[in-house]
Write a protein that holds these residues in place. Structure first.
Motif, PDB file in Angstrom:
ATOM      1  N   LEU A  89      72.405  71.199  75.412  1.00  8.23           N
ATOM      2  CA  LEU A  89      72.657  70.325  74.386  1.00  8.23           C
ATOM      3  C   LEU A  89      72.979  71.415  73.156  1.00  8.23           C
ATOM      4  CD1 LEU A  89      70.473  67.253  74.281  1.00  8.23           C
ATOM      5  CD2 LEU A  89      72.809  67.215  75.018  1.00  8.23           C
ATOM      6  N   GLY A  90      73.730  70.900  72.260  1.00  7.10           N
ATOM      7  CA  GLY A  90      73.864  71.757  70.991  1.00  7.10           C
ATOM      8  C   GLY A  90      74.271  70.698  69.900  1.00  7.10           C
ATOM      9  N   VAL A  91      73.676  71.123  68.746  1.00  2.13           N
ATOM     10  CA  VAL A  91      73.785  70.248  67.447  1.00  2.13           C
ATOM     11  C   VAL A  91      74.653  71.009  66.381  1.00  2.13           C
ATOM     12  CG1 VAL A  91      72.330  68.863  65.883  1.00  2.13           C
ATOM     13  CG2 VAL A  91      71.696  68.825  68.020  1.00  2.13           C
ATOM     14  N   GLY A  92      75.381  70.506  65.543  1.00  2.00           N
ATOM     15  CA  GLY A  92      75.937  71.145  64.457  1.00  2.00           C
ATOM     16  C   GLY A  92      75.877  70.109  63.328  1.00  2.00           C
ATOM     17  N   ILE A  93      75.485  70.787  62.178  1.00  3.21           N
ATOM     18  CA  ILE A  93      75.232  69.824  61.182  1.00  3.21           C
ATOM     19  C   ILE A  93      76.138  70.720  59.837  1.00  3.21           C
ATOM     20  CG2 ILE A  93      73.569  69.068  59.297  1.00  3.21           C
ATOM     21  CD1 ILE A  93      71.439  68.755  61.420  1.00  3.21           C
ATOM     22  N   THR A  94      76.983  69.862  59.088  1.00  2.00           N
ATOM     23  CA  THR A  94      77.663  70.679  58.147  1.00  2.00           C
ATOM     24  C   THR A  94      77.722  69.320  56.943  1.00  2.00           C
ATOM     25  OG1 THR A  94      79.592  71.864  57.231  1.00  2.00           O
ATOM     26  CG2 THR A  94      79.872  70.020  58.951  1.00  2.00           C
ATOM     27  N   GLY A  95      77.852  70.049  55.896  1.00  2.87           N
ATOM     28  CA  GLY A  95      78.047  68.958  54.641  1.00  2.87           C
ATOM     29  C   GLY A  95      77.445  69.625  53.333  1.00  2.87           C
ATOM     30  N   ILE A  96      77.275  68.892  52.358  1.00  2.95           N
ATOM     31  CA  ILE A  96      76.718  69.194  51.062  1.00  2.95           C
ATOM     32  C   ILE A  96      75.312  68.492  50.692  1.00  2.95           C
ATOM     33  CG2 ILE A  96      76.901  69.241  48.394  1.00  2.95           C
ATOM     34  CD1 ILE A  96      79.043  70.876  49.642  1.00  2.95           C
ATOM     35  N   ALA A  97      74.175  69.545  51.026  1.00  2.00           N
ATOM     36  CA  ALA A  97      72.923  69.029  50.730  1.00  2.00           C
ATOM     37  C   ALA A  97      72.362  68.988  49.130  1.00  2.00           C
ATOM     38  CB  ALA A  97      71.726  69.839  51.539  1.00  2.00           C
ATOM     39  N   GLY A  98      73.178  69.592  48.304  1.00  2.00           N
ATOM     40  CA  GLY A  98      73.060  69.613  46.871  1.00  2.00           C
ATOM     41  C   GLY A  98      72.029  70.894  46.600  1.00  2.00           C
ATOM     42  N   PRO A  99      71.568  70.875  45.347  1.00  2.00           N
ATOM     43  CA  PRO A  99      71.968  69.702  44.274  1.00  2.00           C
ATOM     44  C   PRO A  99      73.240  69.865  43.566  1.00  2.00           C
ATOM     45  CG  PRO A  99      70.381  71.292  43.278  1.00  2.00           C
ATOM     46  CD  PRO A  99      70.482  71.719  44.867  1.00  2.00           C
ATOM     47  N   GLU A 100      73.899  71.125  43.574  1.00  2.00           N
ATOM     48  CA  GLU A 100      75.021  71.349  43.316  1.00  2.00           C
ATOM     49  C   GLU A 100      75.996  71.156  44.406  1.00  2.00           C
ATOM     50  OE1 GLU A 100      72.963  73.976  42.494  1.00  2.00           O
ATOM     51  OE2 GLU A 100      72.123  72.997  40.667  1.00  2.00           O
ATOM     52  N   GLY A 101      77.298  71.260  43.956  1.00  2.40           N
ATOM     53  CA  GLY A 101      78.455  71.602  45.193  1.00  2.40           C
ATOM     54  C   GLY A 101      79.159  70.237  45.315  1.00  2.40           C
ATOM     55  N   GLY A 102      78.795  69.434  45.158  1.00  6.53           N
ATOM     56  CA  GLY A 102      79.615  67.975  45.447  1.00  6.53           C
ATOM     57  C   GLY A 102      80.812  67.672  44.372  1.00  6.53           C
ATOM     58  N   THR A 103      81.733  66.999  45.014  1.00  9.32           N
ATOM     59  CA  THR A 103      83.091  66.772  44.423  1.00  9.32           C
ATOM     60  C   THR A 103      83.145  65.299  44.796  1.00  9.32           C
ATOM     61  OG1 THR A 103      84.320  67.118  46.573  1.00  9.32           O
ATOM     62  CG2 THR A 103      84.078  69.066  44.906  1.00  9.32           C
ATOM     63  N   ALA A 104      84.317  64.669  44.080  1.00 10.48           N
ATOM     64  CA  ALA A 104      84.534  63.486  44.182  1.00 10.48           C
ATOM     65  C   ALA A 104      84.753  62.965  45.713  1.00 10.48           C
ATOM     66  CB  ALA A 104      85.642  63.016  43.370  1.00 10.48           C
ATOM     67  N   GLU A 105      85.672  63.879  46.469  1.00  8.26           N
ATOM     68  CA  GLU A 105      86.037  63.764  47.738  1.00  8.26           C
ATOM     69  C   GLU A 105      84.908  63.824  48.549  1.00  8.26           C
ATOM     70  OE1 GLU A 105      89.405  65.137  50.707  1.00  8.26           O
ATOM     71  OE2 GLU A 105      89.066  66.346  49.093  1.00  8.26           O
ATOM     72  N   LYS A 106      84.096  64.892  48.310  1.00  5.16           N
ATOM     73  CA  LYS A 106      82.851  65.221  49.086  1.00  5.16           C
ATOM     74  C   LYS A 106      81.410  65.385  48.245  1.00  5.16           C
ATOM     75  CE  LYS A 106      81.243  68.559  52.710  1.00  5.16           C
ATOM     76  NZ  LYS A 106      81.569  69.785  53.074  1.00  5.16           N
ATOM     77  N   PRO A 107      81.016  64.148  48.087  1.00  7.33           N
ATOM     78  CA  PRO A 107      79.740  64.115  47.139  1.00  7.33           C
ATOM     79  C   PRO A 107      78.484  64.593  47.920  1.00  7.33           C
ATOM     80  CG  PRO A 107      79.994  62.136  48.153  1.00  7.33           C
ATOM     81  CD  PRO A 107      81.405  62.954  48.552  1.00  7.33           C
ATOM     82  N   VAL A 108      77.464  65.047  46.842  1.00  7.59           N
ATOM     83  CA  VAL A 108      76.295  65.448  47.570  1.00  7.59           C
ATOM     84  C   VAL A 108      75.786  64.599  48.484  1.00  7.59           C
ATOM     85  CG1 VAL A 108      73.917  65.999  46.870  1.00  7.59           C
ATOM     86  CG2 VAL A 108      75.669  67.062  45.485  1.00  7.59           C
ATOM     87  N   GLY A 109      75.240  64.746  49.465  1.00  3.04           N
ATOM     88  CA  GLY A 109      74.655  64.003  50.430  1.00  3.04           C
ATOM     89  C   GLY A 109      75.489  63.755  51.809  1.00  3.04           C
ATOM     90  N   LEU A 110      76.761  63.893  51.740  1.00  2.00           N
ATOM     91  CA  LEU A 110      77.864  63.605  52.583  1.00  2.00           C
ATOM     92  C   LEU A 110      77.750  64.614  53.714  1.00  2.00           C
ATOM     93  CD1 LEU A 110      80.131  61.825  53.675  1.00  2.00           C
ATOM     94  CD2 LEU A 110      81.619  63.057  52.489  1.00  2.00           C
ATOM     95  N   ILE A 111      77.166  64.220  54.873  1.00  2.62           N
ATOM     96  CA  ILE A 111      76.897  65.286  55.888  1.00  2.62           C
ATOM     97  C   ILE A 111      77.644  64.849  57.049  1.00  2.62           C
ATOM     98  CG2 ILE A 111      74.850  66.302  57.222  1.00  2.62           C
ATOM     99  CD1 ILE A 111      73.250  66.072  54.579  1.00  2.62           C
TER     100      ILE A 111
END
Length: 199
Positions: free
Chosen positions: A125-147
């Protein structure tokens, strides 16, 4: 200026005294730059910023993956169909480029991470996680917490999206929730339960 007091080395079983965390014999070596970090700078070169990326978005302004699902979404990311992995010829090959929306690109990234773990490590098994954990770096298209979280068994891959809920939480909160959701996907797979996935 006062000097730090001498303390035992943090390495288990070492009795050497030091003013730093570890004695010279056990001091951790600095990690070398990952190979992928060396070619990450290619995306700042004029051939990418002034030529390849804008011409691809002009030629294909809509997300290719969304179009496969009957949706019409404006593309904002230029992606390599086959990852270049430091191969300059593949990096600049216009036939290897596709336009994607940010959501589809992140979903593809999580999928490739999970499948790559299975392929390279030989694990089941393999797991992949990507996204924005914050606190900075979020945008309207990709807000902080979208993973995006992917689970692969080498034959099938499941990808799910974790959307931010309510007000912005801390980085640790988002990382904890993403890891918990990934572990729940693994648990469901191992127990023979359906693995929830968006795509």
């Amino acid at each position: 200026m006062a000097m730090k007091p001498l303390r035992p080395c943090r390495h288990p079983g070492c009795r050497s005294l030091t003013r730093e965390g570890y004695c010279p014999k056990h001091k951790p070596k600095r990690a070398e730059r990952r190979v992928s970090a060396q070619w990450h700078g290619w995306y700042s070169l004029p051939i990418w910023t002034d030529d390849l990326r804008p011409s691809q978005l002009m030629a294909e302004p809509w997300c290719r993956e969304c179009a496969r699902h009957g949706r019409r979404t404006r593309a904002t990311v230029v992606d390599h169909v086959q990852p270049h992995r430091g191969d300059w010829a593949r990096f600049i090959d216009r036939g290897n480029l596709q336009s994607l929306c940010k959501s589809c690109h992140d979903r593809k990234t999580a999928r490739e991470m999970a499948e790559g773990i299975v392929r390279r490590s030989g694990s089941s098994l393999g797991v992949g996680i990507t996204g924005i954990a914050g606190p900075e770096g979020g945008t309207a298209e990709k807000p902080v917490g979208l993973i995006y979280i992917a689970l692969s068994d080498g034959e099938r891959t499941w990808v799910t999206k974790r959307s931010p809920i309510g007000r912005t939480k801390s980085r640790e909160w988002h990382r904890h929730c993403a890891a918990s959701q990934a572990l729940d996907m693994v648990r469901r797979y191992l127990e023979g339960l359906p693995v929830e996935a968006d795509y």
